[in-house]
Structures are given as structure tokens and as C-alpha cells.
Design a protein around this motif. Structure first.
Motif, PDB file in Angstrom:
ATOM      1  N   GLU A 215       0.321  -3.980   7.231  1.00  0.00           N
ATOM      2  CA  GLU A 215      -0.460  -3.932   6.763  1.00  0.00           C
ATOM      3  C   GLU A 215      -2.351  -3.792   7.652  1.00  0.00           C
ATOM      4  O   GLU A 215      -2.119  -4.230   8.443  1.00  0.00           O
ATOM      5  CB  GLU A 215      -1.200  -5.391   6.070  1.00  0.00           C
TER       6      GLU A 215
ATOM      7  N   TYR B 240      -7.644  -1.157   2.014  1.00  0.00           N
ATOM      8  CA  TYR B 240      -6.797  -1.875   2.317  1.00  0.00           C
ATOM      9  C   TYR B 240      -5.873  -1.765   1.858  1.00  0.00           C
ATOM     10  O   TYR B 240      -5.343  -1.060   0.529  1.00  0.00           O
ATOM     11  CB  TYR B 240      -7.419  -3.104   1.872  1.00  0.00           C
TER      12      TYR B 240
ATOM     13  N   ASN C 293      -1.436  -3.565   1.772  1.00  0.00           N
ATOM     14  CA  ASN C 293      -0.388  -3.751   2.018  1.00  0.00           C
ATOM     15  C   ASN C 293       1.136  -3.448   2.903  1.00  0.00           C
ATOM     16  O   ASN C 293       0.904  -1.958   2.943  1.00  0.00           O
ATOM     17  CB  ASN C 293       0.626  -4.630   0.403  1.00  0.00           C
ATOM     18  N   ALA C 294       1.688  -4.425   3.474  1.00  0.00           N
ATOM     19  CA  ALA C 294       2.830  -3.584   4.894  1.00  0.00           C
ATOM     20  C   ALA C 294       3.303  -3.218   3.475  1.00  0.00           C
ATOM     21  O   ALA C 294       3.762  -3.196   2.204  1.00  0.00           O
ATOM     22  CB  ALA C 294       3.433  -5.029   5.513  1.00  0.00           C
TER      23      ALA C 294
ATOM     24  N   ARG D 260       1.741   4.918  -2.490  1.00  0.00           N
ATOM     25  CA  ARG D 260       0.740   5.412  -2.720  1.00  0.00           C
ATOM     26  C   ARG D 260       0.262   7.038  -2.244  1.00  0.00           C
ATOM     27  O   ARG D 260       0.578   7.134  -1.416  1.00  0.00           O
ATOM     28  CB  ARG D 260      -0.473   4.220  -3.121  1.00  0.00           C
TER      29      ARG D 260
ATOM     30  N   ASP E 179       7.369  -2.127  -1.198  1.00  0.00           N
ATOM     31  CA  ASP E 179       7.293  -2.840  -0.090  1.00  0.00           C
ATOM     32  C   ASP E 179       6.728  -3.308   0.501  1.00  0.00           C
ATOM     33  O   ASP E 179       8.902  -4.117   0.703  1.00  0.00           O
ATOM     34  CB  ASP E 179       6.366  -4.152  -1.290  1.00  0.00           C
ATOM     35  N   LEU E 180       7.231  -4.560   2.068  1.00  0.00           N
ATOM     36  CA  LEU E 180       7.285  -5.032   2.873  1.00  0.00           C
ATOM     37  C   LEU E 180       6.892  -6.833   2.381  1.00  0.00           C
ATOM     38  O   LEU E 180       6.156  -6.721   2.382  1.00  0.00           O
ATOM     39  CB  LEU E 180       6.998  -5.213   3.690  1.00  0.00           C
TER      40      LEU E 180
END
Lengths: 435, 435, 435, 435
Positions: A198, A222, A224-225, A317, A434-435
Motif C-alpha cells: 500500500e 494512492y 491499497n496493497a 488497475r 486485493d491483499l
């Protein structure tokens, strides 16, 4: 001439006139080499509105140099044929009306021989112009436009191959563009996951070197992980989705996607055909048995998204992929146009130093990000400003280049974009989580 | 082989093997002569669904001889390429599936060179076959099929020219098929009226000589007294209709016609273009100023009918025109394909012996009669029976041939037929009136 | 007012004002009776372009009387609503622009209550006008227009029922217009053949009595010997065609027909639906099991022609059917609108005096004749002339009336016409043969 | 039943059974109040595929409560009519096949009276169910579903008004839904700019209270400094764009946008019509003169984007608008559905405490952000999960609500979405700029 120098990014070494000339000439030659395996007849055909005849690509790339360089900066330039301005403009509204795109396949004339003469005329004129203006008042701008024209022509090199692939695929004789077929026996490695932390990152082009306007400005974003798959989805992976009823389960598909596959009765990737109980696929080497270890290709965004949903993952993304691409760099062998393979290869095993296989080349990777302007993006005024900006709607970004992408376009910040239903490019899938 | 001899009408002299061979060879050679002015590129293009690429015409006419003669009667015949059966079937359902008509323009392969080799292969095979079978048990049938195949190929000679005219017209360069343009300075004579008496007549083919199945059986029909115009409507006549607001007055048009011209925003014949205050027309000689003394051409049935209504007249019935054609006979010079003009000519003055000018040749004349079977018509069983019968719906009969109709088709009983909206043939108007 | 008296044929007894009034009032009342089973909501819906909402039929028939009678002959007439002229014109170009046909179903307003008020207003105004002008200078013309208006409204009575049948059929609830269903247990008699001799005949309307313009002029026509089937084709006959692969055999179908049934994936008549291994059919009484002894209905010309080909027969020519209709006369019970059955009945047995069953009523019989003007036909000038003449293209004639045809239209010379793909009328088949 | 409690966000006070009942009943009553000005006929019509008939909205909202609450949680529930499950499902694939969307306007049956009985039946059943299960084991889930059903019905309240506006606009009579027209004489204030600082922000729903799944998860996003216009673009502003040739200048339009306005010959907002040299606009109060001080409405994303380009500005990003909405809060009078005006109002003057006028209500504001899942978004399994997720492609986010948006939806995190060509919602423009 509204273009000011700073609108035209350029590798500093291309301000050297010899380097510029060498680069320009090499691009022109490569285009002509790509059409060698084709007959004049092959080059006339347009198989769908989105794809253009080979002959048109040969002429339009030439028109670009003529229109934006020679007509503007060379007062001595003798126009090859005044009709060509109308015939070979693609979509530049600022350059006036043009021959309608769906009718490009009706142009048996001018004959190929004249188009090749047109190419020679313009190539020579640009080469002469460089001799006259290098180092002069407009040189910075002209060198920038030459480089832009080279990149433009390189984009059409890729389209030329994907378009002729579509043309040949429509022919029941299933003719090959090239032979022999680069058969492989390697097995695809297992898919692994590579984690990213992240954080507030920067993406986008900055600094020296050429980039299209839409690749910048560089800006913060920004994330996220997340983790990325170590290799693209293979034909074998995709077959498992098909066998599991992927094309029959509406829960896996976006609403627009489901409408499209129902209307077109899709049940396999473009170019796949069931035959004698097995799957054949049309390639630039004619029809071949599907190699299930190769990266899956010619998938639409809709198919890529449905596959990812089925796999319990998602598409990356745009910024996530750029991060990975930037971290990887482009060192090492890449299966791109320069490689001459013209077909995706089986991925190698991930290594400590290279945990993400085939980020560059092989197949474009669909991102989940709609093509949109970066913060503070401003298109250039005039026709050049139409290059990317006016397409920032209804299309999705793809990253990383394919097996027919010119080497110069296989860079971390390059933003390719296509409509979500498009299938005729070498487009595949890298999964994300996602993590 | 379901065809019995009496299904295949034939000129008796063509039962002579040498005459048959001569006829066959001449037709084959003429087709190849017609494509001489064209490049291989020109021959690939399909400009609309109704029109076929030149290359396809070259191949399909060959396929016809191969399919209906060689494959059936020559046990030694070596098939040129098994894929061609699928590629070059036009509409014969009995011959199995086929390449879709709207996609004929996608076939850059087989290349022209192979199509010409295919032509040579089949021409030679038919010639050899004649040597082997002339006078034998099946000779009557084979000679009939050769003659049918020649007439079929002749029909495609006409289509080949009208189709390539359409292809070239779509090109903004307006290229010529041929040159120079046969300019004329003659003035068109005044239109006069020639009367025909009421009575019970016979029409339709009977007796010796070739005719298509739909030209018979000969049968009785009752006609009221009528008169025919002494010459076709000219471009000048038609311009008067346009200037008088013909395209803007719904009272002149059939309901379906009005819907079509509104939807397509028609306001002039196909190929006319307003330029600098005058009218240009696209011809096989490129774009030329409209000659207002020539017969009007490329008119749809809808336009022909609207013009006739405006003129206070009507279109002739099929039987009325056949009566006139039969009375006139085909003696005298006719502006048909053999003439080599490829464009309508200005009519001559009517004479006592020839009161109806240009009945034969120049432009097909629309009749007010829907294409339908004559009483007791029965199509042949099998594929040959699909030749005409299945089109007996929604089309109108035209009579008399045009400037690109092969001489052999310019006969009184010949029934041509097209949809009422069709415009790409050389189709014009001869007016009729009740007496 | 361009109509002269001789353009308006009329039964002599309708020149009597009381008879005219009685006739007019009866027609108006019947239309309103037909909509009784429907809700205001039902009357708004348009289920396809060819069919109109019930409310529109109610208004348009009223508009016809208002436009062609009241506005022309009654200087005191007070227009009900000036917007209606635009809203409720059907296709009369001479009456100016109009609400587009495909958008008739968007008209929730004016509400039904206002349309009924409009009907009352116009009905009363016509009735008053008759009182004022009967026997006067224009009476002959006005009486003729009233009769024309009545026939026009009667045509819309039939359409109103076939259109609402289509609307209700589109509703998954399969609602009934009426109940109970007139179930029958009779068996259809065997099909026999009735011969007619070769000869020069006369057909077409002549003499006293009303007829539409297209029914004349009476004229001579030559017919070969032929025979007609003693009854229409039944659902059982048609099922045999289906079971024999009728919808899968291109050899049976016209070219345009085959294209249509392929494109629409047709494999049964309109309104048939397979259910639990049997066939259901949508009727004005909701969905019912198919009665295989009833005349087959809702068949297109394409289906009728394919069936006839399969049966080794053909469709009758228009003149052949008129000959039979004229010979039969309309005496005896006919299953037409007046009968109130609203569904075809099982044919009775042929008798010596009545060898051709169900010539009148039950189902319209497709003829093989394209709708075209009779010799010397001239449409009236102005809007009234648009009634039939402008449709003389691309449609086929049907004869004999159906179970929802008003009695007055069930006459030997009546020429109905529809496009060959149309299926939503009660259209069936009587076979014919050459002798 | 796959829904777990945490999937169903809810305002805590709605866990009180009486509050829940009150809320539910109020929503049901409001829907029925909205259709009061309409006749049963009005409620049948579907004017385009995207819009549904009023009657369908009445039934579908009821189907939602029945399907997701009563059928699942009330073992005693008596299904009103088993056919309704097929008829009134909108797009929930998991709930099985359904009546095709474009055919909703064919359903004259069930009649309005039955639909209203269906509403009563389901309303009462839900009310009874609450009495039985409040506080019980499933209460949390049921209360959540009731609240979801209320929000769902509220969304359809808005659509009901925009859809009937479209229906009435198609009627040449231009009927009003309501009267009198709320005329205004206020002048619009000048447009000013309000700055926002660069920074890492959080957006998205979190914490207590209802929100649709797509409004979360709350997450970080980085924004550059920007400013927003103090009020929406007015009709006067938009007219200036038109007068300046906005619709004729391709340089202002996205490529897809230009193709659409060319194909549809657009030159003004939906509902505008030039008349006697001025502009009229269709409103829920019939056709009215355009008030140039009102916010411009019924603009597509394409028009909004072109206007912004012309104005030297851009459309706001989704996060930028949420930031402003969250800062403003919803205190103060808002012109939303509760206001009963049903038409945009003229903006007030900006004040120190309220510098951004009409952020909430009046017109939805197009953002430049394609509708996409927020990071870590996961749709619920089953039919409820189809609510938003499957539309995350090809659509753009709008923010802030309109003059017909129910009050409960006028919240900072609410994400509305429509295709970029859509115009029939009350959609307008707030400009943004980079700083």
C-alpha cells in the motif's frame, strides 16, 4: 503552427540529425518489410469497420509525415497527389473531411504501386528536409514531429498485422501470413502471486524521452496493497473457465457483456474453432491446434473481466500494472515485434529477479481502468491534439505490449486503449487480487 | 442426373461439336477480355451485397461448368481445388452450403493468378470432354448444358461490367474502366407513339433455339389496344421531371417508392452528381457531363414508374413489350455488348420500317409486370431448377437488353428481372399508353 | 373538390337518404361494439409497425368521414379538435404531414373518452348533414363518400380485430378477447378437385353497386384449364408439411422466403407454440389446442407458396379465384364478421350445388398474383386516389374474405392485398392445379 | 439465503419496527401519489427501451418486496399471481428469465386495477410480516431488506417521473403531467470559483446508515488542488455555447460524442424545440419557453464534456464532487422530489456559509469518472449482488440528485450512473478547474 516545442517530447539523442534520420528510415523500412508476405490483392481488403486495409496503413502513415511535417515546414515540398489528403486522413477533424472509414476497402485505386511510390516520395522528402533544417530554428519541433510520426507509424505496424490477421481469418481457406508456425513444447509454469505494498505512488511519464501526451503528466495516486499473478492466463486456464460453463453463467458477466455474448452467440475466444472434438485457433501462421500453455489472447475486456470473476480475482488497475512494469524495467528478451515471432510464447519460470513473467510483450493486459485523462492533462491545440484525447471515453486501458508491438512502445507508461468488446488485438489477462 | 434432354433447349447448330466448341471458347475468351482493363486489386472489391467482385465472377462462371458438366459427365475430371465448390457456388441450395454473398469481397485468396489457372483448367477440360463425348449417348444433354453454361457466363459478363462500374463509382478518384469516352453530338428525336391493336396474342419461347426455362411455355394472353413510345426516355426528359419537383411530389410515387427515396434522400438517378451548377454522371469512362440526349439509365422501377405517372403515361406490360420486340426482330445494328460501346447511345430517327428505336440494347426497359411463372411453368428438378424459379417474387421484368448485354441475350422472349429499388444495371424507361 | 360522381360507385338504394343513414349508423355502431371487450389500456398498445392501436382505428375511421365529407361539404361543421388532422391521418400525403405510423402506440392522449366523444361528434354531424343535403346538388357525391367511408371503416373493423389479436398474443398472459372458444368436433372432408375450362373470361367490377377503384375496370383475360381444391388447406394438412421437414427444405421456398424464415428462425405458423409435445395456437379466445380440421391460418404468402410446391400443386391466380367466386355467388351462410365466430370453422362437405367449400369467409386465400392495376385503371385525383393505387407494388392479392371480414366485403371482385411476409391476417391456402 | 446482516446497511432507528413500518408505508404511498395525475392509458406506454411504463414501475417495485422479503421470510405468504415473477423482474438473472425489456409497453394486461391490488396485497403482507418477526432471529436482515426495498422503490419514483416525461414529450399534443408551471423571475447569479486544497482524502460510505453497496468501501484517494463552479451551468450559459457553434465544432467533442450528434443530427438539448424564433422546452408542465436562468438539464455526458471544453474548464472528478458534497452537508432547503417542484429552480446567490449553490437537488451533475468499483468492493452473492456491480462498465457517475430525486438519495456518497449518451434524466453540469 500552434505546436510549441514542449508539446513534443523526444529522446535527446534524436536531436542529432543522423540519429533522427536513422530512426525514421528504419521505421519506414520495417513497415515495408511487414507487407512483403502479402499480395496486392490482400492489401485491398477491409474485413470490418475497425480494421483497415494494409494499403491504407501504408498510405496513411505516409500522409501523417506529409501533412504534419512536409506541408508545414518544407516550402519546396511538391505534393504527391492532392486527392490523397482526403483519401488517407484517418480521423483528424482539424484536417478536414475524409473518406469514410467503413469504405476504406472499396479503394482498389490508387494501386499498390502508386502507394509505394508515394511512400518513396515522402520518405525522400523528409530525409532531404532533415538535411536542410537540422540545427535550425524549427529543428526542435521538426525532430519532435519526426519522432511522433515514427511512433505513429509504429502503432500502425501493429495494427497492420492484427488487421491482416482478421482479413485472412475471414477467408475459408485460412491462409497463413507467414510460416513455419513457431511450435513450442514447453509447459506453462504454475501461477503464483507477487505482492505490492500500500502507498502513495507516482505514475505517468516525466523527464526526457518520447511519450504520447496521454502518458502524462506524472502524478500521485494512492494504492491499497495488492498482488499480481506471476504470468498471464493461459489457453488452458481459459479452457477451464469454458468447460465450467463460463459463457453460460450470467452471474460472471457485466450487464453489457452478457448482452453482447448473447447477441453474438459467443462461446469461445475470437479465432477459436471447434473441430473434430478439439480446438483450432487461427494464427498468422494459418489455423493451428490451440496450445494450452500459451497465454490466452484475442479476449475482450468483457471476457477478461468474466474470467477474473470466475477465478475469484479481478483485473489489475492501470496504476497497479504501471507500478509493476516500472519496477521490472524492460531489460531482457521481450517477445515483441522485433522478436519476429508474431505469436505469444509460453511463459518461462518466475525467478527471484523476475517474478512477473511476460509483463512486456506477448499479450496486452487489460486493466480495469477506463481510459481517462490524467490530472492536469491538456491535449495540444489543433490536429495533433486529436491523437489521444478525444478517445477518452468508453474504452479501457491495456498495458505491456504484445508479440506484435514495436519495441519502442513496450515501455512502462504506455497506455493502449480499446473498446471493451474488441477482440482482434493480441489482448490477454493478468489477474490481480486485493491483499 | 435428373435433367432430361427436353429440359435443355438448344440451337440445333450447337449439336455440332465444332460449333459448340467454338461458341464455348468464344464466351470464355470474351469474359477474360472484359477484365483486361482491370488490376488484380480492382477485381477483389465488393461494393455492395448485390454486386460481386470481378474475381468472383471469373471463378463462379467456371464453377458452373465444372459443377454441372465436368463433375457429372467426366469420370476422369480432376477437380482443380476442392475448396472452390464452397467458395464459388452462388445460390444453388441443392449444391450445399456456400461462402456468404456479402463476404465475397473478403477473398483476397485465391489470388487472381490461381483463378485464371482455374479458368484454363476447366476450359481445357470441357474442350477435351466434347472431343470424347460428341455424338455419344449423353451428347444432347452435355451440349445443352454447355449452352446453358455459356448463357450463364454471358449473364455474368453483363453483371461483371455493372458491378465494376459500381465499385469504381465508389472511389473518390472516379477512375475509368475504359477510355476514351464515346462522346456524341446527335440530338434525340421527338417522342412519337406507335399503336398496337387489341387481341388475343401468344407470347413466350417455343420451338428450336435456346431459352431460359422462365421464357416459356408459350401461351395466350389478351391485350387491350395500346401504344408505345418511339424511343426511350432521355436524360433531358428525366431532367424535366426533376426540375418539375418530381422527387418532391409524393403523389407521383408508389408508397414503397416514396419511403425509399425519403429514407435515402434520393433526388437524382444513381451516378448523377451536381457540380458547379451542372450535372455530371459516372460512366465506365469516369465522370462525364450528362448528355441530355442519351437514354436515361440507372433508374429504379420506382423512378421509372414515378416518371411515367408524371408524364401522364404508364410503363408497358411485359406482354406488350414482347409483342413489339417480336414484331421488330433483332436485325440491324444493336448497341449491345458486342458493340463495345459500353454506354447508351443517342437514338436515331424512327423510320417507316423501324418505328420503335432502341427496343434492343442501350437500356433495359422496366415493365409494369411482376416476374411470375408463365402458365404451366415447371422448374427443372435439382440445382438447375433454381436458376430462375425461386426468384419469382418481389421483382419486376425488364425487356430488350442494354449496352452491356451479350448479343445472344438480346432476344424478344428474354425476361430479365430485378428488385424495384435496384439501380445499378443499365435500366431505363419506354413509355406506354392505353388507346 | 376534384371527385366527380362517376368516381364514386354506389349501390342505387343507398341514394335513398334513409338507407344511407341506416347503413352509416350501423357501421359506426358495429365498430363501437367490437371494442366493448377491451379496456382503455388495451386500446393504446401498438405491437408492431404494421398494426395500429385500437384507439387509433376508432379515431382514424372518424377522421376519414370528417376530412372527406364534413370539411368539404358542410360549411357549418365545427372541427372537433384541430390537432386530430395531424394525429389521425394514416397515409394520405395529399392531406399533409401526419404522426409517424410506428409511433401510434405512444399516444396515451387523447384519452379513449375523448376519442369516443370525437366519434359521437362526427357521427352526429354526418347524420345532420344528410338531412340537409339529401337530394341536393352534391347528394350523389356525398352519398358516394358516405358509402366509401363505410367501406373504409369496415376494412378497419377487420384490422382492429387482427391488430388486437396480435397485441394480446404478445402478452405472456395470453389473454382472450372473447369467450368461450367455439370448439368444434366435425372432421374436415377430403380434398377434391373441381375443374374449370380454358377460355377468354371477363373479371373485375362493372355495373351498379359499390366497389373500390382497384376492382375495375372489368376486362378480358385468358385462362388455361385449371382445377381448384374443394376446400382450404387444414391445420392437419399443414402439419404434414411441417413433419415432412417443410421448413428445412430450401427447394420448396422462394429465395426471399428462405432468407426470411432463416433470419427469423420460423418453423411453424404465427401463433403456433409447441407445448408439452403438442401444438397450441393463440386465438381471439386465448391460447387453445390446434384443431387440425380447421383451415390453416395466419400463413404468409411465402408459407402458402412453399406448401403448394410441397403438395405438388400451386396457388391459384387471381382471375381463377374470381371466376370461382363469381360462379359460386355469396348465397348461403358465410363465416364472416357478421357471423360473430371470429375464428375459422371446419369446412362442410362439398355438395353438387356447392362443390367449393369456404370460398367466402373463414380465411383469405393467397393468390399467386402480384397486386397490380387492371388494364385502363386510373386512380382518382387527390387523396382518395391514394386509397389503393399507390400500393400496387410488392404485394400479393388475396380473395374471398375471412372470419373477421365484414359481410359487405365478401364479394367476388374484392381484392385484398398484403406483403408476402405478412402473417397477422387470417390468411390461408386454397390449392390449384393446371389441367 | 446467502445475505448476511453486514451486507445490509441500515439506519439504526429503522431497526425499530414502528419506524421501519412508517418508512415503508410512506414510500409505498408516495409512489401511488405520483401516479395520481396519470390515466391508466398513460401508464401503459413505453416510449423507448431505456424507459419503462408507469404501470411496470408500480408492479416491479412491488415484485422486489415480494421476491426478496415475502417469498423468503414469510412461509405463509400467498403469492398474488405466479405469472408476475416473469413479468416484473427487471434484470436479475439469478431470478430466472423475464419479460424482455423492450416489450414492457405491450402489457395492457394485467390492468392497472390489478396492479394496484397487487400493490395493496404486498404492502399489507410486508406490514403483517413486520408484526410477526420484529425483534426475531431474522429481523436484522428483514429490516435491512425492507430498507433496501424502500431505496429501490425510491429510485423508481425518480425513474417513473423521468420516464413519463419522455412518454408525454413524444405526444404531439405536449400534454402536462402537472400544472401550473412554477414560473420564476429571479436572475441566476454570476459563476464564481471555489478552491479546494491538494491532499490525500477519504471518500465512500462508512459507518451507520443505509448506503448502496457501490458507495463503499470508504477508501483513500489523492486529489490535486482544484476549484468548482459556484453554481450549475444555466440554460443561458448553454445557449452561448450553441450560438458559438458548439454543435458544429468537432474539436470540442469526444470522438464517440461527435459520431452520435452527427448520426442523430443533434443541435440542442433533449426537449428543446425552436419555435417562432425562440426556444421552447418540454417540461412536466407541458411545453414552456426556456428560462435561461435555470440550470441546464437533460444534457448527455457528451454534451456536458463538450460544453466544459468550450468553456475552458473540465467536468469534476467523482471524488472532487464527493468532497464538496460532504463538506456542504445536506442541511437547508433542497429542490428534490420532496419539494414537489419537479423542475430545476434558479440558483440563489452564494453566501459565505454556502458558496456552492445547488450541489444537492435541481440537476444531477455529470462527473468525468467512469462508474467503477471502489477498491476492495465485493458485490453480495445472489440476485441482490446484481444491483449495481454488473453495471460497472461504459457508464459515468453523477452526483448530488435532481429535482425529482427522493430526499433520502440526496446524500454525499450516492453514486448515480448513466450511459454517456443518456439525456432523459435531469442531468446538468457543474464546471471544475485545475489549480
Amino acid at each position: 503552427m500552434p505546436l510549441s516545442p514542449h508539446h513534443l517530447p523526444i529522446d535527446p539523442h534524436l536531436l542529432n540529425a543522423e540519429e533522427s534520420l536513422f530512426r525514421f528510415s528504419a521505421v519506414r523500412i520495417l513497415t515495408e518489410k511487414l507487407v512483403k508476405p502479402l499480395s496486392a490483392e490482400d492489401m485491398v481488403v477491409q474485413s470490418m469497420e475497425e480494421a483497415s486495409p494494409t494499403k491504407w496503413h501504408l498510405a496513411h502513415t505516409t500522409w501523417f509525415h506529409e501533412t504534419f511535417i512536409l506541408k508545414v515546414f518544407d516550402p519546396d515540398y511538391k505534393i504527391f497527389d492532392p486527392d490523397y489528403h482526403f483519401l488517407f486522413n484517418s480521423y483528424y477533424e482539424a484536417e478536414g473531411p475524409r473518406h469514410p472509414r467503413p469504405h476504406r476497402g472499396l479503394l482498389s485505386r490508387p494501386p499498390l504501386s502508386e502507394i509505394m511510390a508515394y511512400r518513396g516520395h515522402v520518405t525522400a522528402a523528409v530525409q532531404e528536409l532533415v538535411g536542410k533544417v537540422a540545427g535550425g530554428k524549427h529543428w526542435r519541433t521538426i525532430a519532435g514531429l519526426i519522432e511522433l510520426g515514427c511512433h505513429h507509424e509504429e502503432q500502425h505496424q501493429e495494427l497492420l498485422l492484427t488487421d491482416i490477421k482478421h482479413v485472412l481469418s475471414c477467408n475459408p481457406l485460412k491462409p497463413a501470413y507467414k510460416s513455419p508456425y513457431p511450435k513450442e513444447v514447453r509447459k506453462a509454469p504454475d501461477m503464483e502471486w507477487v505482492a505490492f505494498a500500500e502507498g502513495l505512488y507516482e505514475i505517468g511519464h516525466a523527464g526526457d524521452g518520447f511519450a504520447f501526451d496521454c502518458e502524462g503528466p506524472r502524478h500521485k495516486t494512492y494504492l491499497n496493497a495488492f498482488s499480481l499473478a506471476s504470468r498471464p492466463v493461459t489457453n488452458g486456464d481459459y479452457l477451464a473457465f469454458m468447460v465450467d460453463g463460463g459463457y453460460k453463467n450470467p452471474a460472471l458477466w457485466l450487464s453489457d457483456a452478457w448482452a453482447q455474448i448473447q447477441a453474438e452467440e459467443r462461446h469461445a475466444p475470437l479465432y477459436w474453432r471447434e473441430k473434430d472434438g478439439g480446438w483450432q485457433v487461427f494464427t498468422l501462421f494459418g489455423e493451428q491446434p490451440v496450445n494450452f500453455d500459451e497465454p490466452a489472447s484475442h479476449l475482450s475486456y468483457y471476457e477478461a473481466d468474466a474470467f477474473a470473476t470466475w477465478a475469484g480475482a479481478r483485473l489489475p488497475r492501470e496504476a497497479e500494472l504501471e507500478l509493476a512494469l516500472a519496477a521490472a524495467g524492460t531489460t531482457g528478451a521481450v517477445n515483441d515485434l522485433g522478436n519476429g515471432r508474431y505469436h505469444p510464447a509460453v511463459a518461462g519460470k518466475a525467478t527471484a529477479g523476475n517474478r512477473l513473467q511476460q509483463l512486456f510483450g506477448d499479450v496486452w493486459e487489460w486493466t480495469a481502468t477506463a481510459f481517462a485523462p490524467y490530472p492536469r492533462f491538456k491535449p495540444a491545440p489543433g490536429a495533433i491534439g486529436e491523437y489521444n484525447g478525444k478517445f477518452m471515453c468508453n474504452q479501457f486501458v491495456l498495458r505491456g505490449g504484445s508479440c506484435v508491438t514495436p519495441a519502442g512502445h513496450v515501455r512502462p507508461t504506455y497506455r493502449n486503449f480499446f473498446f471493451p468488446h474488441s477482440q482482434w488485438q493480441f489482448t490477454g489477462i493478468r489477474l490481480a487480487k486485493d491483499l
